[in-house]
Scaffold this active site. Structure first.
Site, PDB file in Angstrom:
ATOM      1  N   THR A  80      54.550  82.547 -30.635  1.00 60.37           N
ATOM      2  CA  THR A  80      54.184  81.148 -30.857  1.00 60.37           C
ATOM      3  C   THR A  80      53.714  80.978 -32.301  1.00 60.37           C
ATOM      4  O   THR A  80      52.566  81.266 -32.641  1.00 60.37           O
ATOM      5  CB  THR A  80      53.046  80.732 -29.908  1.00 60.37           C
ATOM      6  OG1 THR A  80      52.126  81.824 -29.821  1.00 60.37           O
ATOM      7  CG2 THR A  80      53.563  80.412 -28.532  1.00 60.37           C
ATOM      8  N   THR A 108      64.028  85.532 -31.738  1.00 62.32           N
ATOM      9  CA  THR A 108      63.778  85.677 -33.183  1.00 62.32           C
ATOM     10  C   THR A 108      64.014  87.138 -33.540  1.00 62.32           C
ATOM     11  O   THR A 108      63.708  88.029 -32.746  1.00 62.32           O
ATOM     12  CB  THR A 108      62.307  85.301 -33.483  1.00 62.32           C
ATOM     13  OG1 THR A 108      62.162  83.903 -33.304  1.00 62.32           O
ATOM     14  CG2 THR A 108      61.895  85.673 -34.899  1.00 62.32           C
TER      15      THR A 108
HETATM   16  N1  ASP Z   1      57.887  82.634 -34.219  1.00 56.39           N
HETATM   17  C1  ASP Z   1      59.003  81.758 -34.032  1.00 56.39           C
HETATM   18  C2  ASP Z   1      58.570  80.350 -34.336  1.00 56.39           C
HETATM   19  O1  ASP Z   1      57.483  79.966 -33.949  1.00 56.39           O
HETATM   20  C3  ASP Z   1      59.585  81.807 -32.656  1.00 56.39           C
HETATM   21  C4  ASP Z   1      59.671  83.177 -32.025  1.00 56.39           C
HETATM   22  O2  ASP Z   1      59.381  84.165 -32.659  1.00 56.39           O
HETATM   23  O3  ASP Z   1      60.047  83.268 -30.856  1.00 56.39           O
HETATM   24  O4  ASP Z   1      59.335  79.624 -34.909  1.00 56.39           O
END
Ligand code: ASP
Length: 385
Positions: A272, A219
């Protein structure tokens, strides 16, 4: 001011005079991330590590150049995030992870700290650079968050570049989906077998969650404060591998994955998503900073002498102070510690109106970089860097 300063020195309160008052040059700073997780030296090839560092460097240089030449934080973070979205090494734009059905559904958000205007989109499938869609939602619609087919339609109507969904495909992300699905299917078979006999489940839910997380990295996000003291924050992601049922994470949720407020900070998160939503992590850090800043100003006011009528001889103004770096880091770390307490993992990047920039994360590593007018330049991956 002098009187106040003397009083402060005497009581050595935890505030410092704003450095911009002492130096001629207005300050700016920027921080970026490319995801957090179990990033260990043993798991990353030398080539991949070099490619990631080079891309973080390029993105940081682009944002810094815009800020240095007097551009806005909004333009700086948009350009920075687009560079990372276009790179297949990151889980955003090209290189996004796959849903259970084998699609790429992209989530994004952006926020302006001056107006606290914001825009976001969830589950979009055709926009080449989702961050541009978040910005278009903010600037050209009455809404904050659009989703699915409607968001795609708005994107087309805005004239944003559309691509065939095939554009987002990368083999390694597709392979990750297959591994995730195999593990998930195995667990479901074990579960139904366990119903008819008393066998123990071999793949536990936590292990499976961890697998989903391992396949999630990348991300991207950026936060910046420009020479006018305006803060902007943005985030873009493909979400988590094997997501189902229209799952939406924190990245397009204002207050969870992204937040910007000129009075406190700019935040972009990665990790998460469900846990970041539950704690409204980005907004929580900014709120804590705002209240702490307010407390420090009130404390300083108490050090100002009163006149014969009992009125303060000087009214402390917020623009005369800044929180120091340690205090800012403390607030960010406290929220990330709470995230860990409820089982979440990941991290955030921040900037403050005073030009601080930094990171806080509870994972082994986070792809990250930051820079500013004071000459700071950091590019890092592992936790111990
Ligand atoms: N926060 C993102 C999600 O949960 C994933 C990530 O940041 O790795 O979609």
């Amino acid at each position: 001011m002098k009187r106040l300063f003397a009083a402060m020195m005497a009581l050595s309160v935890a505030v410092q005079p704003l450095s911009a008052l002492d130096t001629e040059e207005p300050t700016w700073s920027i921080a970026i991330h490319g995801g957090a997780g179990v990033i260990k030296r043993a798991n990353l090839s030398a080539e991949r590590e070099a490619a990631i560092r080079a891309k973080l460097d390029e993105a940081l240089a682009k944002g810094s150049e815009i800020l240095k030449s007097g551009g806005t934080s909004m333009d700086a973070i948009t350009a920075t995030i687009m560079i990372l979205e276009n790179d297949p090494n990151f889980n955003a734009g090209k290189g996004a992870v796959f849903t259970w059905e084998g699609k790429n559904e992209l989530d994004t958000s952006i926020m302006d700290g001056k107006t606290r205007n914001a825009g976001a989109a969830a589950g979009v499938q055709y926009t080449k650079n989702p961050i541009l869609l978040a910005r278009a939602v903010m600037e050209n619609s009455r809404h904050v968050l659009l989703s699915g087919a409607g968001a795609d339609q708005f994107s087309r109507e805005q004239g944003l570049e559309q691509v065939d969904p095939q554009y987002f495909y990368t083999q390694s992300r597709y392979d990750s989906l297959q591994r995730y699905k195999a593990a998930q299917t195995k667990r479901e078979a074990e579960k139904s077998a366990a119903k008819t006999s008393s066998i123990e489940l071999k793949t536990d839910a936590a292990g499976l969650d961890a697998l989903g997380r391992d396949y999630r990295f990348g991300t991207v996000g950026a936060v910046a404060v420009d020479k006018d003291g305006n803060i902007a924050a943005g985030t873009s992601t493909g979400g988590t591998t094997g997501k189902r049922w229209g799952r939406v994470g924190d990245s397009p949720i204002i207050g969870a994955g992204t937040y910007a407020d000129n009075r406190s900070c700019g935040i972009s998160a990665t990790g998460t998503g469900e846990y970041f939503i539950r704690l409204a992590v980005a907004q929580e850090i900014c709120s804590r900073l705002r209240h702490r800043f307010r407390r420090e100003i009130d404390k300083a006011q108490l050090t100002v002498p009163k006149d014969a009528d009992g009125n303060y001889t000087y009214i402390v103004h917020a623009s005369e102070f800044e929180l120091n770096e340690k205090q800012v880091q403390e607030e960010a770390d406290a929220v990330i510690a709470e995230l860990g307490d409820i089982g979440g993992d990941g991290g955030i990047i921040y900037v403050t109106p005073f030009g601080h920039s930094g990171f806080s994360f509870n994972t082994e590593g986070m792809y990250r970089a930051r820079g500013g007018s004071n000459g700071t330049k950091v590019i890092a991956i592992y936790g111990d860097e």
